[in-house]
Design a protein around this motif. Structure first.
Motif, PDB file in Angstrom:
ATOM      1  N   ALA A 671      -9.068  15.758  -6.184  1.00 32.71           N
ATOM      2  CA  ALA A 671     -10.986  16.045  -6.783  1.00 32.71           C
ATOM      3  C   ALA A 671     -10.376  16.069  -8.095  1.00 32.71           C
ATOM      4  O   ALA A 671      -9.175  16.440  -8.934  1.00 32.71           O
ATOM      5  CB  ALA A 671     -11.842  17.220  -6.558  1.00 32.71           C
ATOM      6  N   LEU A 672     -11.347  16.026  -9.842  1.00 30.53           N
ATOM      7  CA  LEU A 672     -11.443  16.801 -10.726  1.00 30.53           C
ATOM      8  C   LEU A 672     -11.361  18.217 -10.837  1.00 30.53           C
ATOM      9  O   LEU A 672     -13.091  18.483 -10.491  1.00 30.53           O
ATOM     10  CB  LEU A 672     -11.891  15.382 -11.783  1.00 30.53           C
ATOM     11  N   ILE A 673     -10.925  18.879 -11.281  1.00 30.54           N
ATOM     12  CA  ILE A 673     -11.002  20.478 -11.469  1.00 30.54           C
ATOM     13  C   ILE A 673     -11.543  20.351 -12.323  1.00 30.54           C
ATOM     14  O   ILE A 673     -10.864  20.778 -13.287  1.00 30.54           O
ATOM     15  CB  ILE A 673     -10.436  20.755 -10.806  1.00 30.54           C
ATOM     16  N   VAL A 674     -12.595  21.095 -12.237  1.00 29.55           N
ATOM     17  CA  VAL A 674     -13.067  21.334 -14.260  1.00 29.55           C
ATOM     18  C   VAL A 674     -13.908  23.211 -13.521  1.00 29.55           C
ATOM     19  O   VAL A 674     -13.803  23.779 -12.551  1.00 29.55           O
ATOM     20  CB  VAL A 674     -14.472  20.832 -13.735  1.00 29.55           C
ATOM     21  N   ASN A 675     -13.327  24.265 -14.146  1.00 27.46           N
ATOM     22  CA  ASN A 675     -13.846  25.261 -15.101  1.00 27.46           C
ATOM     23  C   ASN A 675     -15.667  24.494 -14.792  1.00 27.46           C
ATOM     24  O   ASN A 675     -16.219  24.642 -16.467  1.00 27.46           O
ATOM     25  CB  ASN A 675     -13.362  26.017 -16.254  1.00 27.46           C
ATOM     26  N   PRO A 676     -16.464  25.153 -14.498  1.00 26.24           N
ATOM     27  CA  PRO A 676     -17.862  24.834 -14.799  1.00 26.24           C
ATOM     28  C   PRO A 676     -18.589  25.702 -16.263  1.00 26.24           C
ATOM     29  O   PRO A 676     -19.383  25.378 -16.520  1.00 26.24           O
ATOM     30  CB  PRO A 676     -18.373  25.676 -12.982  1.00 26.24           C
ATOM     31  N   TYR A 677     -17.940  27.008 -16.173  1.00 19.38           N
ATOM     32  CA  TYR A 677     -19.058  27.653 -17.268  1.00 19.38           C
ATOM     33  C   TYR A 677     -17.862  27.079 -19.008  1.00 19.38           C
ATOM     34  O   TYR A 677     -18.494  26.883 -19.905  1.00 19.38           O
ATOM     35  CB  TYR A 677     -17.819  28.886 -17.536  1.00 19.38           C
ATOM     36  N   HIS A 678     -17.044  25.846 -18.670  1.00  9.73           N
ATOM     37  CA  HIS A 678     -16.770  25.096 -19.674  1.00  9.73           C
ATOM     38  C   HIS A 678     -17.650  23.213 -19.482  1.00  9.73           C
ATOM     39  O   HIS A 678     -17.198  22.520 -18.992  1.00  9.73           O
ATOM     40  CB  HIS A 678     -15.183  24.640 -19.710  1.00  9.73           C
ATOM     41  N   ILE A 679     -19.312  24.246 -20.693  1.00 10.67           N
ATOM     42  CA  ILE A 679     -19.911  22.517 -19.609  1.00 10.67           C
ATOM     43  C   ILE A 679     -19.056  21.134 -20.776  1.00 10.67           C
ATOM     44  O   ILE A 679     -19.424  20.136 -20.061  1.00 10.67           O
ATOM     45  CB  ILE A 679     -20.764  23.052 -20.925  1.00 10.67           C
ATOM     46  N   GLU A 680     -18.412  21.266 -21.734  1.00  6.67           N
ATOM     47  CA  GLU A 680     -17.808  20.142 -22.216  1.00  6.67           C
ATOM     48  C   GLU A 680     -16.398  20.027 -21.496  1.00  6.67           C
ATOM     49  O   GLU A 680     -16.587  18.027 -22.005  1.00  6.67           O
ATOM     50  CB  GLU A 680     -17.161  19.666 -23.576  1.00  6.67           C
ATOM     51  N   GLU A 681     -15.758  20.295 -20.400  1.00  5.33           N
ATOM     52  CA  GLU A 681     -14.936  19.861 -19.773  1.00  5.33           C
ATOM     53  C   GLU A 681     -15.717  19.182 -18.549  1.00  5.33           C
ATOM     54  O   GLU A 681     -14.754  18.391 -17.868  1.00  5.33           O
ATOM     55  CB  GLU A 681     -14.237  20.612 -19.038  1.00  5.33           C
ATOM     56  N   GLY A 682     -16.934  20.060 -17.452  1.00  2.19           N
ATOM     57  CA  GLY A 682     -17.340  19.673 -17.365  1.00  2.19           C
ATOM     58  C   GLY A 682     -17.764  17.523 -17.610  1.00  2.19           C
ATOM     59  O   GLY A 682     -17.932  16.624 -17.064  1.00  2.19           O
ATOM     60  N   ALA A 683     -18.666  17.819 -18.656  1.00  2.00           N
ATOM     61  CA  ALA A 683     -19.061  16.778 -19.506  1.00  2.00           C
ATOM     62  C   ALA A 683     -17.697  15.932 -19.374  1.00  2.00           C
ATOM     63  O   ALA A 683     -18.274  14.325 -18.735  1.00  2.00           O
ATOM     64  CB  ALA A 683     -19.579  16.803 -20.958  1.00  2.00           C
ATOM     65  N   GLU A 684     -16.519  15.637 -19.613  1.00  2.00           N
ATOM     66  CA  GLU A 684     -15.647  14.830 -19.879  1.00  2.00           C
ATOM     67  C   GLU A 684     -15.389  14.328 -18.840  1.00  2.00           C
ATOM     68  O   GLU A 684     -14.933  13.126 -18.773  1.00  2.00           O
ATOM     69  CB  GLU A 684     -14.686  15.042 -20.435  1.00  2.00           C
ATOM     70  N   ALA A 685     -15.361  15.467 -18.006  1.00  2.00           N
ATOM     71  CA  ALA A 685     -15.116  15.556 -16.574  1.00  2.00           C
ATOM     72  C   ALA A 685     -15.761  14.111 -15.992  1.00  2.00           C
ATOM     73  O   ALA A 685     -15.744  13.206 -14.867  1.00  2.00           O
ATOM     74  CB  ALA A 685     -14.533  16.572 -15.170  1.00  2.00           C
ATOM     75  N   LEU A 686     -17.253  13.692 -16.063  1.00  2.00           N
ATOM     76  CA  LEU A 686     -17.689  13.422 -15.643  1.00  2.00           C
ATOM     77  C   LEU A 686     -18.013  12.103 -15.987  1.00  2.00           C
ATOM     78  O   LEU A 686     -17.812  10.940 -15.461  1.00  2.00           O
ATOM     79  CB  LEU A 686     -19.312  13.930 -15.687  1.00  2.00           C
ATOM     80  N   TYR A 687     -17.504  12.212 -17.387  1.00  2.00           N
ATOM     81  CA  TYR A 687     -17.678  10.710 -17.667  1.00  2.00           C
ATOM     82  C   TYR A 687     -16.616  10.108 -17.154  1.00  2.00           C
ATOM     83  O   TYR A 687     -16.077   8.906 -17.032  1.00  2.00           O
ATOM     84  CB  TYR A 687     -17.712  10.807 -19.605  1.00  2.00           C
ATOM     85  N   ARG A 688     -15.603  10.776 -17.352  1.00  2.00           N
ATOM     86  CA  ARG A 688     -13.878   9.956 -16.847  1.00  2.00           C
ATOM     87  C   ARG A 688     -13.767   9.260 -15.079  1.00  2.00           C
ATOM     88  O   ARG A 688     -13.745   8.487 -14.746  1.00  2.00           O
ATOM     89  CB  ARG A 688     -12.807  11.423 -16.554  1.00  2.00           C
ATOM     90  N   ALA A 689     -15.315  10.212 -14.251  1.00  2.00           N
ATOM     91  CA  ALA A 689     -15.475   9.981 -13.144  1.00  2.00           C
ATOM     92  C   ALA A 689     -16.019   8.622 -12.844  1.00  2.00           C
ATOM     93  O   ALA A 689     -15.871   7.722 -12.232  1.00  2.00           O
ATOM     94  CB  ALA A 689     -15.814  10.344 -12.408  1.00  2.00           C
ATOM     95  N   LEU A 690     -17.090   8.710 -14.009  1.00  2.00           N
ATOM     96  CA  LEU A 690     -17.833   7.178 -13.808  1.00  2.00           C
ATOM     97  C   LEU A 690     -16.908   5.830 -14.206  1.00  2.00           C
ATOM     98  O   LEU A 690     -17.467   4.549 -14.300  1.00  2.00           O
ATOM     99  CB  LEU A 690     -18.840   7.794 -14.943  1.00  2.00           C
TER     100      LEU A 690
END
Length: 750
Positions: A671-690
């Motif tokens: 899975a794309l493992i993220v730190n949910p507190y790191h908003i930019e990391e979550g945003a980039e993971a979402l874009y990468r997933a799409l």
């Protein structure tokens, strides 16, 4: 070990030394030749300087035919240590004047064409540099001045230079070898540490972070090999099989033949509610229910739970029993009734305002009240009495579920000392310092240690529990055996990562393409709309706010996704009477509304929030219709939504974004493992997933599906029940030995 390390180092040093030696073999002669050319050029320049100095006096002396002064001038000139000899030849090529040191063999140093020969001449005493310059007066040649300069200093300097170059190569070889070996050892240690970390699994107290670059290229293959090796090491023939309901039944028949299985949980697997169309049956949104219900279908035991549905009382018999599931009854549900005061104090108060925030690192302060504690004790006793009443023998197998019943194991043990009590703690266990906040910490630990087996999701949670017991109780802990000896009783504490029942193909289920079309049509979205899904209870530990913020940030960073991507959040209401949950729901709604107002255009909304209950079949359709599933819990024991999404994707497509603070992140590494507190990391993971290519999606999903399928809920339950069966068999043998010993003593007394 040291010898092997030296061998490894020599693999780098020897080839490097050979390459440098070969390089030096060709480089040193070249450098020597280059140095000689530099010095020859320097001697030519020096010869011109000496000739210019001697020219005028020498011409005057020649005009006067003054041999004495010529010889005197030559003698003074060769006092220079490098100028070895001088000579003068007349225009006819006859040697007229020379110093005593001038070699006879040199003559006037002209070849047949009258040109100067090679300036470097080898003499018995060594090489010399010979140069000549024509002396002219009034454009008439007066003769040639021949200068012989000693080149022995060049040989000496060349030898010194050669030594310096060889020394430089040796130092360079040593430095490069040292750096190469150091880098090799660091890389080797990186590999070893990566493999060790993989072998340890979740034992490290750190949340899983990015994979080290040394191990990343082979991570999937190594994990596959480890999983296969782990399956091969499972101790019995049953364990090594693919686990399913039939496998679990076989285990029960072989190892627990005739033994009674009782499950205790607060949440019931089926809720009967009154609706305008009559009584409706619902399944609650709960990972616990998802996991344990599959086990009960295989075990055919009795499930004891709180009856909270509006039609629950109307659907039970005189003993508060109802057979479930409604469509195919396979086990009995026994309902326990609680008053409003009991439910408020035990469930909403101590369990969910106290223990829940205490065990979850979600930055909500726990609240402990004496009145809530009193209700918690009272309700635990009520459920313990129900277990005792339902038990048809003195040694049933009791599966106690979760933090609502921390005291129940000790209460049951007091009446049924032979019972095998398996308690599974479905939420994280905090460190000893955090748990020390609870005013009744010793009582809770004492109650839990009434269990025969105590299970947690991860080794890290198990370690926290053992550290907590060691801090607050007088016990003996055997770390290797993972047991706690307390009050002459032994409790085995182990990690049992929970999972889901691998779904069988449902008859009539639509394929992925049909699910995509169905969901987009239901949401009034274009057929090519990119879709994200989140499924949670409306709880502050689930990271829903952080998830929405990541969606917002992704649309900010990638405005081309505005209008093309929609995120659907299904959030089943829970504990709505508590202020924290009311405030959280209001915050979630306000955030979704603000983001929608910012990015909406026409009928387009970036976030669709559905705060209502959905059946499992509906959720599966959403999972199959979505490009990405986001699970961003701030702290979670396991989180089965991640595994349900994986199980639903038989097309091996879709991307899972997973919080590093879930137990599932320690298993689902693809899975794309993220730190949910790191908003930019979550945003980039979402874009990468799409934007992830289908081949990469397939590779990741295939690996995760294999793991979830093999390590399913039946394996989870089977491991606990196998451990219980071994302990029960050991107790039977011990009781038999004690009985035989007592009989012999009686016969001896007689």
């Amino acid at each position: 070990m040291r010898f092997r390390s030296v061998q490894l180092s020599m693999r780098f040093i020897v080839p490097l030394a050979l390459v440098l030696a070969l390089f030096g073999y060709f480089a040193i002669p070249w450098m020597e030749n280059l140095t000689v050319r530099w010095f020859v050029r320097d001697l030519d320049t020096r010869s011109q300087l000496v000739s210019s100095t001697l020219q005028q006096p020498l011409l005057n002396y020649l005009e006067d035919n003054d041999s004495a002064r010529i010889n005197d001038a030559f003698s003074r000139a060769i006092q220079d240590e490098r100028l070895y000899a001088l000579a003068f030849c007349d225009p006819g090529g006859t040697l007229r004047y020379k110093t005593d040191t001038y070699p006879e063999s040199l003559g006037c140093r002209q070849d047949a064409n009258g040109e100067d020969a090679n300036p470097v001449v080898q003499l018995p005493r060594g090489p010399v540099h010979v140069s000549s310059r024509e002396l002219t007066q009034d454009s008439i040649s007066a003769g040639r001045l021949i200068l012989v300069q000693d080149m022995s200093f060049i040989e000496r300097r060349s030898e010194d230079t050669k030594k310096y170059i060889i020394g430089l190569f040796v130092l360079l070889a040593g430095a490069i070898s040292l750096i190469t070996v150091l880098i090799a050892h660091l890389s080797w240690h990186g590999w070893l540490n990566g493999v060790r970390e993989m072998l340890r699994g979740e034992l490290s107290p750190r949340p899983p972070g990015p994979m080290s670059p040394e191990i990343a290229p082979l991570a999937s293959e190594l994990r596959a090999l480890l999983n296969e090796y782990n399956r091969d090491l499972q101790g019995s023939g049953v364990e090594s099989q693919t686990w399913g309901a039939d496998t679990l039944k076989t285990l029960l028949n072989q190892d627990l033949a005739g033994d009674e299985i009782l499950v205790v949980s607060n949440r019931e697997p089926y809720i009967h509610v009154n609706t305008p169309n009559g009584v409706k049956v619902q399944r609650p949104a709960s990972g616990l229910v998802t996991a344990v219900e599959a086990v009960m279908r295989a075990c055919s035991g009795t499930w004891i739970a709180h009856g909270a549905g509006s039609a629950d009382r109307a659907t039970v018999d005189a003993n508060d029993h109802v057979r479930v599931p409604p469509e195919n009854p396979s086990y009995t549900l026994r309902r326990v009734w609680l008053s409003k005061e009991e439910e408020q104090g035990y469930y909403y108060g101590f369990a969910n305002e106290g223990l829940w925030p205490l065990c979850h690192i979600a930055h909500v302060r726990p609240v402990f009240r004496s009145t809530d504690w009193a209700e918690y004790v009272r309700v635990n006793q009520r459920f313990a009495d129900a277990v005792i009443a339902e038990a048809r023998s003195d040694n049933p197998v009791v599966l106690v579920q979760d933090y609502h019943f921390a005291l129940l194991p000790r209460m049951v043990r007091a009446v049924l000392p032979k019972a095998t009590i398996i308690t599974f703690w479905h939420i994280p266990w905090p460190n000893p310092e955090s748990f020390g906040i609870c005013p009744w910490r010793e009582e809770i630990l004492d109650g839990m240690l009434g269990s025969t087996i105590l299970g947690f999701h991860t080794p890290f949670h198990r370690k926290n529990f053992l550290d907590t017991v060691d801090r607050y109780l007088e016990t003996r802990i055997e770390n290797e055996a993972s047991t706690v000896s307390y009050g002459n009783e032994l409790t085995q504490v182990k990690p049992y990562p929970i999972s889901i029942a691998w779904p069988e193909p449902a008859p009539g289920e639509c394929d992925v393409a049909a699910c995509r079309a169905e969901i987009r049509q239901a949401l009034s979205l274009p057929a090519d709309q990119l879709l994200g899904i989140g499924v949670d209870r409306l709880d502050y530990t689930k990271g829903i706010v952080e998830r929405f913020q990541a969606v917002e940030r992704m649309l900010e960073l990638h405005p081309d996704m505005v209008g093309k991507f929609t995120f659907v959040q299904i959030a089943a209401p829970t504990r709505s009477s508590l202020d924290e949950y009311q405030n959280f729901e209001a915050r979630v709604r306000a955030l979704a509304q603000r983001i929608n107002q910012r990015f909406s255009s026409g009928s387009y909304l970036p976030i669709i929030l559905k705060t209502e209950h959905h059946e499992q079949a509906q959720l599966r359709t959403y999972f199959r219709a979505s490009e990405v599933c986001s699970v961003t819990s701030l702290h979670d024991g396991m989180n089965l939504v991640a595994k349900e999404f994986i199980a639903s994707r038989d097309d091996e497509q879709g991307v899972l974004i997973l919080s590093q603070f879930t137990g599932a992140a320690r298993e689902l590494h693809e899975a794309l493992i993220v730190n949910p507190y790191h908003i930019e990391e979550g945003a980039e993971a979402l874009y990468r997933a799409l934007r992830m290519p289908q081949d990469e999606q397939r590779e990741r999903m295939r690996t995760m599906r294999l793991r979830v399928r093999d390590f399913n809920v039946y394996r989870w339950a089977g491991r606990m029940l196998q451990d219980a069966a071994r302990l029960r068999q050991r107790e039977r043998v011990r009781s038999r030995i004690n009985s035989l010993s007592q009989n012999r003593v009686r016969k001896g007394d007689a």
